[in-house]
Write an enzyme that holds these catalytic residues in place. Structure first.
Site, PDB file in Angstrom:
ATOM      1  CG  ASP A 247      49.856 -21.592 -15.346  1.00 53.61           C
ATOM      2  OD1 ASP A 247      49.917 -22.653 -14.716  1.00 53.61           O
ATOM      3  OD2 ASP A 247      50.560 -20.591 -15.092  1.00 53.61           O
ATOM      4  CB  ILE A 248      46.094 -19.891 -11.599  1.00 53.38           C
ATOM      5  CG1 ILE A 248      44.712 -20.377 -12.032  1.00 53.38           C
ATOM      6  CG2 ILE A 248      45.965 -18.757 -10.577  1.00 53.38           C
ATOM      7  CD1 ILE A 248      43.862 -19.348 -12.721  1.00 53.38           C
TER       8      ILE A 248
ATOM      9  CG  HIS B 212      38.286 -19.421   6.552  1.00 51.19           C
ATOM     10  ND1 HIS B 212      39.097 -18.654   7.353  1.00 51.19           N
ATOM     11  CD2 HIS B 212      38.830 -20.659   6.563  1.00 51.19           C
ATOM     12  CE1 HIS B 212      40.082 -19.389   7.831  1.00 51.19           C
ATOM     13  NE2 HIS B 212      39.958 -20.609   7.354  1.00 51.19           N
TER      14      HIS B 212
ATOM     15  CG  ASP C  66      43.787 -21.506   8.940  1.00 45.71           C
ATOM     16  OD1 ASP C  66      42.801 -21.419   8.193  1.00 45.71           O
ATOM     17  OD2 ASP C  66      43.727 -21.897  10.116  1.00 45.71           O
TER      18      ASP C  66
ATOM     19  CD  GLU D  77      37.068 -21.939   9.137  1.00 49.80           C
ATOM     20  OE1 GLU D  77      37.175 -23.162   9.013  1.00 49.80           O
ATOM     21  OE2 GLU D  77      37.905 -21.244   9.772  1.00 49.80           O
ATOM     22  CD  GLU D  78      40.470 -19.975  11.735  1.00 50.92           C
ATOM     23  OE1 GLU D  78      40.167 -20.930  12.488  1.00 50.92           O
ATOM     24  OE2 GLU D  78      41.360 -20.054  10.879  1.00 50.92           O
TER      25      GLU D  78
ATOM     26  CG  ASP E  64      40.261 -23.795   5.520  1.00 50.55           C
ATOM     27  OD1 ASP E  64      41.292 -23.123   5.735  1.00 50.55           O
ATOM     28  OD2 ASP E  64      39.355 -23.933   6.362  1.00 50.55           O
TER      29      ASP E  64
ATOM     30  CG  HIS F 111      44.640 -21.952  14.493  1.00 48.45           C
ATOM     31  ND1 HIS F 111      43.571 -22.520  15.143  1.00 48.45           N
ATOM     32  CD2 HIS F 111      44.208 -21.695  13.233  1.00 48.45           C
ATOM     33  CE1 HIS F 111      42.544 -22.610  14.316  1.00 48.45           C
ATOM     34  NE2 HIS F 111      42.915 -22.116  13.148  1.00 48.45           N
TER      35      HIS F 111
ATOM     36  CG  ASP G 280      47.981 -23.957 -12.177  1.00 49.73           C
ATOM     37  OD1 ASP G 280      47.554 -22.797 -12.314  1.00 49.73           O
ATOM     38  OD2 ASP G 280      49.175 -24.273 -12.372  1.00 49.73           O
TER      39      ASP G 280
END
Length: 449
Positions: free
Chosen positions: A54-55, A136, A148, A182-183, A211, A298, A317
């Site tokens: 489990d994370i 990213h 994001d 990436e943006e 993402d 954004h 997870d």
């Protein structure tokens, strides 16, 4: 996530053809078996794989808090070329170095400023079978970019740290990555893929992209590209009784596209951006119909308060489940190979050409993970559109043309769900050069059943 496509120049000055390279066939990823019903799906994995841990949500959110603090201290953002981005890279790298990863900082230049990709390799595993996960790390200039894409970056980071805590000894080699710019048009991931030697590209058995995985009004979207990666995620979500949908809003608009365009199998997770949640989706997932999945997409309000904890926890997870399932399961034995090694010239900016492989002596349909090994020599691979044609003429797109895909040659193994096709018959590889100036030929190609 960058939704608008960037405007890029057609091509750099003409180059000479690269030396021919030998095609390397990469075995497909292990498909996970259906997850059993249990309260904590994070502790399950597919047959032949070790169980994923489990994370801890607290660990993922701690990274988001750090990203927010970094943005606050650096003009309110973590954008390419800004001090906040470099501070974010340094934070992630420090965590990975302390955990025993071998890290590499890759520099590139865009718009006159230096950008960075961070690559982290976990020692061990088959170096010819690389399972990658990435996200990213940059934000837009208008905000801290916590959903994001601090959310994807933090989930990938905490999963990597879980690998270290478990001292995992995977069958395949594990690699994690954080992309810059990436943006601005997937700049960092394109740079990474385009500068990889062809033989190194062929070693990447699959790339998983995260993402925006903590949207405040979330949906549960899964990429439908590579069947094995898609199955791992869908099985995990089915095991906790949460339905998923195929991701379409940002399809091809995040860093997985850089890998997919190079013929590398890809998959990933997404919780939605500016698109509005429908009434049917609200009934299925909860949340508010008629409202964007992320109203702060954004925007300056994309802060630590712009995160849905449940979605972030589930996707973290799910990523761990995929990494453990795909990374620790045994590699399938190679199947029967049908190959054509005859050269076929590809006209410059001309009609499509085909090369045929005859398959006979099989029963039933082709597999759901039919492997298509392609070796095309060409001086500008971005000119090429490549399809697999089934015996009944059905076309399966393997590679699209792309004006920014400036490398030489297409040497890759694609995975196609051909389970609806009769196995026996004449299968064809179709290649078309759709732009002027560069030339090439089909060197060879093969089907592995």
């Amino acid at each position: 996530m960058t939704i608008p496509r960037s405007s890029l120049p057609r091509r750099a000055p003409r180059r000479t053809a690269a030396a021919a390279v030998v095609a390397v066939a990469v075995a497909g990823l292990l498909a996970a078996s259906p997850a059993s019903s249990a309260e904590d799906a994070g502790d399950r994995a597919g047959a032949g794989a070790q169980a994923a841990p489990d994370i801890p949500l607290a660990g993922v959110k701690a990274h988001l808090t750090q990203f927010q603090s970094i943005a606050n201290a650096n003009g309110g953002n973590r954008a390419h070329g800004r001090t906040g981005y470099k501070a974010s890279i340094d934070y992630v790298r420090g965590k990975l170095d302390a955990a025993g990863f071998v890290t590499t900082l890759q520099q590139f230049t865009y718009s006159g400023t230096t950008g960075y990709n961070l690559i982290a390799d976990w020692p061990g595993g088959d170096a010819n079978q690389v399972v990658m996960a990435g996200a990213h790390l940059d934000s837009v200039s208008s905000g801290a970019g916590i959903n994001d894409n601090g959310s994807g970056s933090a989930a990938v980071l905490e999963t990597a740290l879980a690998v270290s805590r478990a001292q995992l000894q995977p069958a395949k080699h594990l690699r994690f990555a954080w992309w810059g710019a990436e943006e601005l048009g997937l700049v960092g991931s394109k740079h990474y893929v385009n500068t990889l030697p062809t033989t190194e590209r062929a070693k990447i058995a699959g790339y998983i992209n995260l993402d925006m995985v903590g949207s405040p009004n979330p949906g549960y979207f899964v990429y439908d590209d590579d069947p094995a990666i898609e199955k791992a995620f869908k099985d995990w979500y089915a095991g906790i009784g949460v339905p998923t949908e195929i991701e379409t809003e940002g399809d091809g608009r995040s860093d997985h596209a850089s890998f997919k365009n190079a013929g590398i199998p890809v998959g990933g997770l997404f919780t939605g951006a500016s698109r509005v949640k429908t009434a049917a989706q609200a009934t299925k997932w909860g949340g508010t119909a008629g409202q964007a999945f992320d109203r702060c997409y954004h925007s300056s309000c994309d802060t630590t308060s712009n995160i849905n904890d449940t979605a972030l926890d589930r996707n973290s997870d799910a990523l761990a489940h995929a990494i453990w399932t795909l990374g620790t399961g045994a590699t399938p034995e190679p199947g029967d190979v049908y190959e054509n090694t005859a050269d076929v010239a590809i006209p410059d900016n001309g009609a499509a050409v085909t090369s045929t492989v005859a398959v006979s002596g099989r029963t039933g349909n082709a597999p759901a993970a039919l492997r298509v090994g392609v070796d095309v020599k060409h001086t500008w691979r971005g000119d090429l559109v490549v399809d697999l044609l089934a015996p009944d003429g059905t076309a399966y797109r393997l590679k699209n043309s792309s004006s920014s895909d400036s490398a030489d040659n297409v040497v890759a193994t694609y995975t196609v769900d051909a389970s609806s096709e009769t196995a026996n018959g004449s299968w064809r590889l179709r290649v078309q050069d759709v732009a002027a100036q560069d030339t090439g030929y089909i060197d060879s190609w093969k089907l592995t059943f």
